[in-house]
Design an enzyme around this catalytic site. Sequence first.
Site, short mmCIF file in Angstrom:
data_model
loop_
_atom_site.label_atom_id
_atom_site.label_comp_id
_atom_site.label_asym_id
_atom_site.label_seq_id
_atom_site.Cartn_x
_atom_site.Cartn_y
_atom_site.Cartn_z
N SER A 266 0.69 -1.31 -0.12
CA SER A 266 -0.06 -0.10 0.06
C SER A 266 0.83 1.34 -0.19
CB SER A 266 -0.75 -0.22 0.95
OG SER A 266 -1.98 1.06 1.27
N ASP A 341 -9.45 -4.59 -5.18
CA ASP A 341 -8.86 -3.53 -4.34
C ASP A 341 -10.09 -2.27 -4.44
OD1 ASP A 341 -7.42 -1.25 -3.07
OD2 ASP A 341 -5.60 -2.49 -3.85
N HIS A 418 24.68 -4.27 -24.95
CA HIS A 418 24.42 -2.75 -24.41
C HIS A 418 24.49 -2.76 -22.83
CE1 HIS A 418 22.44 -3.01 -28.39
NE2 HIS A 418 22.92 -1.64 -28.61
#
Length: 469
Positions: A266, A341, A418
């Site tokens: 949270s 949620d 890279h």
Amino acid sequence: MAKLLSCVLGPRLYKIYRERDSERAPSAVPETPTSVTTPPSSSWDTYYQPRALEKHADSILALASVFWSISYYSSPFAAFYLYRKGYLSLSKVVPFSHYAGTLLLLLAGVACLRGIGRWTNPQYRQFITILEATHRNQSAENKRQLANYNFDFKSWPVDFHWEEPSSRKESRGGPSRQGVALLRPEPLHRGAADTLLNRVKKLPCQITSYLVAHTLGRRMLYPGSVYLLQKALMPVLLQGQARLVEEFAIHRLGFQPQDIIIYAWSIGGFTATWAAMSYPDISAVILDASFDDLVPLALKVMPDSWRGLVTRTVRQHLNLNNAEQLCRYQGPVLLIRRTKDEIITTTVPEDIMSNRGNDLLLKLLQYRYPCVMAEEGLRVVRQWLEASSQLEEASIYSRWEVEEDWCLSVLRSYQAEHGPDFPWSVGEDMDADGRQQLALFLAQKHLHNFEATHCTPLPAHNFQMPWHL
């Protein structure tokens, strides 16, 4: 007299830890901490028993603190109401200030009576003596004796301050590494005027934002800072603190940053992303039921007419910019999205696309893989995010025929050529189908769904390590 003053201004004492098989304490309590018997590891705890004078005086002060908290939280609305009713005139404020001053004097007297009650209690006098000795000399012996008491944590001697590493480097003449400030206000846009006249014009709004942030805002954002909740949860907090002390005593901490994995739930995602940004050698970060930015969530619970004030207040005083901080961390990340949620959704829990965890994922992937997360990749990830169950998620994933071995080989080849530092330009010369496969593959590796509400504890089997190449 000095000891009496220390008892008046001292912290509230909750528990005392004593030897399990200790003999009856002697009647006379020494005034020097060096003569205090330190209990061994086998100890038991007991609640501190204040005497009658301290107990009753403390009850009065606690009641006054409750009324002050309620008044403090509601002060913006109260001030607005009093202004509308014409009660803020000088003729009415002056008598009120007299009453307030008299009340403060009475409360000061009650605090002195509480101090006298503490001063007559040998247990508290022994505690305050050890506390003062530890403030003067933070030796291992003094801290060990102070650990026998559970009291207001704000009075514990400061062991470490976050600015110390920088100050030490400066004192040695070396380069100073300034810490990244918490809750940084949003910077001015390029070309924005910041003249004295503009500052004066903005002053009323800035004052209003400050008052809202430090009264209602902070309490709504951090409910644990509310005194009433602290009072109600104190027994549970004390039990948790006792277990924590035992665990800390058993296990010695010797972790290096690369040995640490941060898990945050949270609103803890803010401090977790700040720690990951400030200590980039941390091994990995797991964010459970977290969000990208506080502004959309704050606007959800406030009236539409307050939009400008809410946005300004959050940006200046409560700028929990999780996504921005997370993008400055280079290590493995796992996001856990709660499919039901009710806290970090901007509409209703059933609308999974309003879950701000989606935006946190998209901003992270867009920063790390900007070419992959172009128009085609972004569109297919949004479709995948609409899935509210594992079955729907697997259906979308299989529809695009994602070849995981191919995705892994492409990413590993790019990393070998890279290096590991983000952002990557992988997918720059790839067709739309390849970018879509990579985008879905990366989204599935960085976000896992958990079918639960915001406050449901995460089961152990749902805890997984973040993916990395």
